[in-house]
Design an enzyme around this catalytic site. Sequence first.
Site, PDB file in Angstrom:
ATOM      1  N   ARG A   1      23.763  65.960  66.601  1.00 36.67           N
ATOM      2  CA  ARG A   1      24.347  66.293  67.977  1.00 36.67           C
ATOM      3  C   ARG A   1      25.537  66.128  67.740  1.00 36.67           C
ATOM      4  O   ARG A   1      26.334  66.684  68.770  1.00 36.67           O
ATOM      5  CB  ARG A   1      23.450  65.428  68.873  1.00 36.67           C
ATOM      6  CG  ARG A   1      23.695  63.707  68.810  1.00 36.67           C
ATOM      7  CD  ARG A   1      22.794  62.789  69.352  1.00 36.67           C
ATOM      8  NE  ARG A   1      21.244  63.051  68.585  1.00 36.67           N
ATOM      9  CZ  ARG A   1      20.106  62.431  68.886  1.00 36.67           C
ATOM     10  NH1 ARG A   1      20.271  61.886  70.119  1.00 36.67           N
ATOM     11  NH2 ARG A   1      19.054  62.349  68.369  1.00 36.67           N
TER      12      ARG A   1
ATOM     13  N   LYS B   1      18.728  55.634  56.148  1.00 36.41           N
ATOM     14  CA  LYS B   1      17.303  56.047  56.256  1.00 36.41           C
ATOM     15  C   LYS B   1      16.763  55.022  55.173  1.00 36.41           C
ATOM     16  O   LYS B   1      17.144  54.610  54.262  1.00 36.41           O
ATOM     17  CB  LYS B   1      17.079  57.456  55.973  1.00 36.41           C
ATOM     18  CG  LYS B   1      17.671  58.320  57.252  1.00 36.41           C
ATOM     19  CD  LYS B   1      17.509  59.828  56.595  1.00 36.41           C
ATOM     20  CE  LYS B   1      18.020  60.644  57.796  1.00 36.41           C
ATOM     21  NZ  LYS B   1      17.189  60.917  58.680  1.00 36.41           N
TER      22      LYS B   1
END
Length: 509
Positions: free
Chosen positions: A369, A295
């Site tokens: 996920r 990130k």
Amino acid sequence: MKFLTQKTDALSRASGCSVVFALDNALLTTALALDDALGGVLSQVIKSGDLKAKPGQSCWIPVPAASGVKAARVLLVHLGETSEKKSKIASGSVISALQSAAAALSASPAKDTTVFIDDLFADGAPTIEHFGEPADASWVAEQMAKLFVTASYRYTETFSKPEPAPALGKVTYASDDATRTRAVKSALLKGAAIGEGMNLTRQLGNLPGNICTPAYLVEQAKQLAAACPKLTTKSLNEKQIEKLGMGAFHSVAKGSDLDAQLIIMEYKGAGGAKSQPHVLVGKGITFDTGGISLKPGANMDEMKFDMGGAASVFGAMKALIEMDAKVHVIGVIAAAENMPSGRASKPGDIVTSMSGQTIEILNTDAEGRLVLCDTLTYVERFKPKSVVDIATLTGACVIALGNHATGLYSNEQALADKLLAAGVGANDRAWQMPLWDDYQKQLDSNFADMANIGGPAGGSVTAACFLSRFTKSYPWAHLDIAGTAWQSGAKKGSTGRPVSLLVNYLLNA
């Protein structure tokens, strides 16, 4: 914090504070009585414009010793203005007023207070309208208790000189109606319990990633179980996770030096040995760097909040315990760090999930996920009535819905409707998003059964579509709380959402 109900009046009630209300440009019943006793000072505050007719505007009123008023101080709070020929008042105005009162009292030296919000249910009073439906005294009492408890929260864990806790320890809901007094007792208990659950969620979310680790969450589960005989807990470590064939979960965890944990908490407040539970699944990424798909550095500190789903499961369990709820609920937490290292997964790696389906990891920052899909397969063993997963899953959901509504996806409309209604009732709303087959093609991979991302278009939807492939055997809903789990900026911190929604759902499921 202790909550009571009592038939009393503001003149004879001895307390640290009496909270009274104004509506439109008039004082409500109890405020009028105090105004007479205090020489018209409350009405003068209204007439002078010092207290504007805006929801939540408040003013401290001095209480002279010779007045005969037993309260040490008076807080006058404005409810705003009515609508439709003064027949209705918006529930949001009531919330704002109670929020303001709670904030003011949590910053005051008052140790106890009496709140005269029941004046809103006097004969001839306007109807409180909550999203098209009338709200009763029980709803107001529940919101009041929740707001007073959450206003008392202070983050002190990592300060060398912590801010002292608020003095307020007792709140009385005053009413001269015996029927309403009985009705609000359970509502106060529920609201206070939800508030305590929200505060636990906030505390876990606010802790830094070097304290709130997967192992720390295991200890939190043990502490909850130690305090409640109806709650049992166990946890699986990373080796056990890998042995179960949870290849997607392990692909995220292996980049960190900290052991991943699968935490199972079972609260059995009802049902026999074979009763079907409702299951909550929480994403517990205690810090998310993005992994190899690193990130940007700006605001990366906020990735400690990436375990907001897990924190909300803890909060819901805490609330159920506090109110001794007659429900059977299992909470499962997928806890891990997402870190870059020589062991970390790489873009293009292919893993086999617990379900046997293979996944091409195109982006290691779509890790939530991956831990969730294996956990959703794991919970099949409980033969659940319903499964709700809660996750700070996608920035795309924040773009779509902002910070007000939680994104809701479901494979069963009846379940979605219950969650939507629970959110409205709890003042913790969700918005249903599409889970159409049209989006599934975006997850196609040339090298595996599916990819873990579906491109930038409809990113929140394709994330939910990914999870839906692992939920074929039970009614399932997904709550994307990326926009609602925490606030940024000057008020940075966990919000405690969606604990209210979850508890309201579980109590009515």
